[in-house]
Design an enzyme around this catalytic site. Structure first.
Site, PDB file in Angstrom:
ATOM      1  N   GLU A  94      58.945 103.278  37.765  1.00 49.99           N
ATOM      2  CA  GLU A  94      58.777 101.867  37.441  1.00 49.99           C
ATOM      3  C   GLU A  94      59.675 100.947  38.269  1.00 49.99           C
ATOM      4  OE1 GLU A  94      57.075 102.167  32.891  1.00 49.99           O
ATOM      5  OE2 GLU A  94      59.080 101.320  33.189  1.00 49.99           O
TER       6      GLU A  94
ATOM      7  N   GLU B 280      53.298 108.138  31.752  1.00 46.64           N
ATOM      8  CA  GLU B 280      53.698 107.621  30.432  1.00 46.64           C
ATOM      9  C   GLU B 280      52.522 106.914  29.783  1.00 46.64           C
ATOM     10  OE1 GLU B 280      57.192 105.103  30.274  1.00 46.64           O
ATOM     11  OE2 GLU B 280      58.248 106.336  31.746  1.00 46.64           O
TER      12      GLU B 280
END
Length: 477
Positions: free
Chosen positions: A168, A376
């Protein structure tokens, strides 16, 4: 497009965590401090001043946690390595005790038939490097990061076959340098784009190193993708959604896949005087690095409207769990994020949109022609434990069931999806949101007081996922 989905035989049914959020043992066995070890001690930065000093003590309880994974039938476990366990100062001499922990962890996973998915960086930058040269704002980090990664490549060659380079990047860069909500706690658009460009160079360099070493396996970055929708067919709102998709998605994924910045974004940044410094050889490096897959963290979608030049800016995030407390946010003149009337929201105001993961997979497949590893996907909510130590999280089961079904639909349409890792395996520290926001299949007796017993209890969702794995996604009920 309505055929029943079939998951590949070798599909990686997994779950995930991050070192700072689960390990604890923050200063044990020679580990150095990371920027997060310091940031959580700044008053007001985290919910009720919670920190990861102990977290859920996975460092000492990893065998217990892996035994639960084996019992559940988990095929893959994604975890991150804490850079400061390997190099307490970010570089120099390897801390053998820290490396040995991850060797034990990986060996335990393999012995239990679980594929390790190793994330090189999940936000815990060595504090020493932040202090010495500003961390992501200096090109010195390129060599230091590649040196750190090379130690792990050499250590786990032939044992770990799936590697995530940066987790991320879009989140740690924007929250760190624009919203001041993550380390280093800065609000400076120019510094943000400079740090982001250097992070891109790091990502490219480490992917090239992986391939130069002829590592058996695959590597790719993990991007937090929030597909952007237009609120309606008003052309102004459609353009707003295009602006948001370029600025919040293509700016990263185009670099990962092609080594090119989006044209409209760079034009905008140059006009604003905030474009990154691009040196000779930078773009050639970015173009040379080919990821083996695109890692995707998916939680929600964003719905966009036109935002006038005197419109809304960065609104308040909901980190308390009080539904409806977040504010509209956007970039004046480009777009603003508004509520989607067709989907529900969590107590943290994250939109619940299972079809969004289908759309995300389709978009990445069509634009980049890369396999996708879902690194995720999950639901953070309040969980209650009964007097019989049961946790009836039917809301999580519904969320995951709907998302897994949507992944199956995308696979049926030709998307190459390698695996699906839920966030998270056990409950953990949710960065800014403390311990009250729970994500796991396994309930951990830990809360804002950080004085719980740390006992593990299986939630109803644990048994649901056990059946999903056993049926390779055929049984979602």
């Amino acid at each position: 497009m309505t055929e029943k989905s079939v998951f590949p035989k070798d599909f990686l049914w997994g779950s995930a965590s991050a070192a700072y959020q689960v390990e604890g043992a923050w200063a044990e066995d020679g580990k150095g401090p990371s920027v997060w070890d310091e940031f959580v001690r700044i008053p007001g930065k985290t919910f009720k001043a919670t920190n990861g000093d102990l977290a859920v003590d996975h460092y000492h309880r990893y065998k217990e946690d892996i035994a639960l994974m084996k019992e559940q039938g988990l095929k893959a476990y994604r975890f991150s390595v804490a850079w400061t366990r390997i190099f307490p100062e970010g570089r120099g001499k390897v801390n053998r005790a820290g490396l040995d922990f991850y060797i034990r962890l990986v060996d335990e996973l393999i012995e239990n038939g679980i594929e390790p998915v190793l994330t090189l960086y999940h936000w815990d930058l060595p504090k020493a490097l932040q202090e010495e040269y500003g961390g992501w704002e200096s090109r010195k980090i390129i060599d230091d990061f590649v040196n750190y990664a090379t130690v792990l490549f050499e250590t786990f060659k032939g044992k770990v076959h799936y590697w995530v380079s940066l987790n991320e990047q879009n989140v740690f860069i924007q929250l760190g340098y624009m919203l001041a909500a993550h380390p280093p706690g800065v609000t400076d658009e120019k510094r943000m784009y400079e740090a982001n460009h250097i992070a891109n160079l790091v990502n490219a360099s480490v992917i090239n190193k992986f391939h130069e070493m002829k590592m058996p396996g695959q590597i790719g970055p993990s991007f937090a993708y929030t597909p952007n929708y237009a609120f309606d067919s008003d052309p102004q709102n459609v353009l707003a959604a295009e602006n948001a998709e370029d600025l919040m998605a293509h700016l990263w994924m185009d670099i990962y896949a092609w080594g090119e910045y989006p044209i409209a974004v760079m034009d905008l940044l140059e006009k604003r005087g905030v474009a990154p410094t691009i040196e000779e050889g930078d773009m050639a490096l970015l173009r040379s690095a080919k990821p083996d897959f695109m890692g995707m963290n998916y939680y929600q979608t964003a719905t966009n409207k036109f935002n006038p030049i005197d419109g809304v800016g960065q609104g308040k995030m909901n980190t308390t769990g009080k539904k409806g407390s977040s504010e509209e946010s956007g970039i004046p003149g480009l777009y603003k994020k508004v509520q989607n009337p067709y989907v529900d929201r969590t107590n943290w105001d994250w939109e619940i949109d299972p079809m969004g993961i289908h759309i995300a997979l389709r978009r990445i497949t069509s634009r980049y022609r890369l396999p996708i590893l879902i690194t995720e996907n999950g639901l953070g909510e309040y969980d209650k434990i009964t007097s019989e130590n049961e946790i009836h999280d039917e809301y999580r089961i519904k969320y995951l069931k709907d998302h897994v079904a949507a992944v199956g639909d995308a696979i049926a349409e030709g998307c190459n999806v390698l695996g699906y890792c839920t966030w998270s395996y056990t409950d953990l520290l949710s960065w800014l949101n403390g311990y009250q926001k729970r994500y796991g299949f396994v309930y951990v007796d830990q809360d804002e007081t950080q004085e719980g017993s740390l006992k593990r209890y299986k939630k109803d969702s644990y048994y649901w996922y056990q059946r999903v794995i056993a049926s390779n996604g055929a049984d979602l009920d």
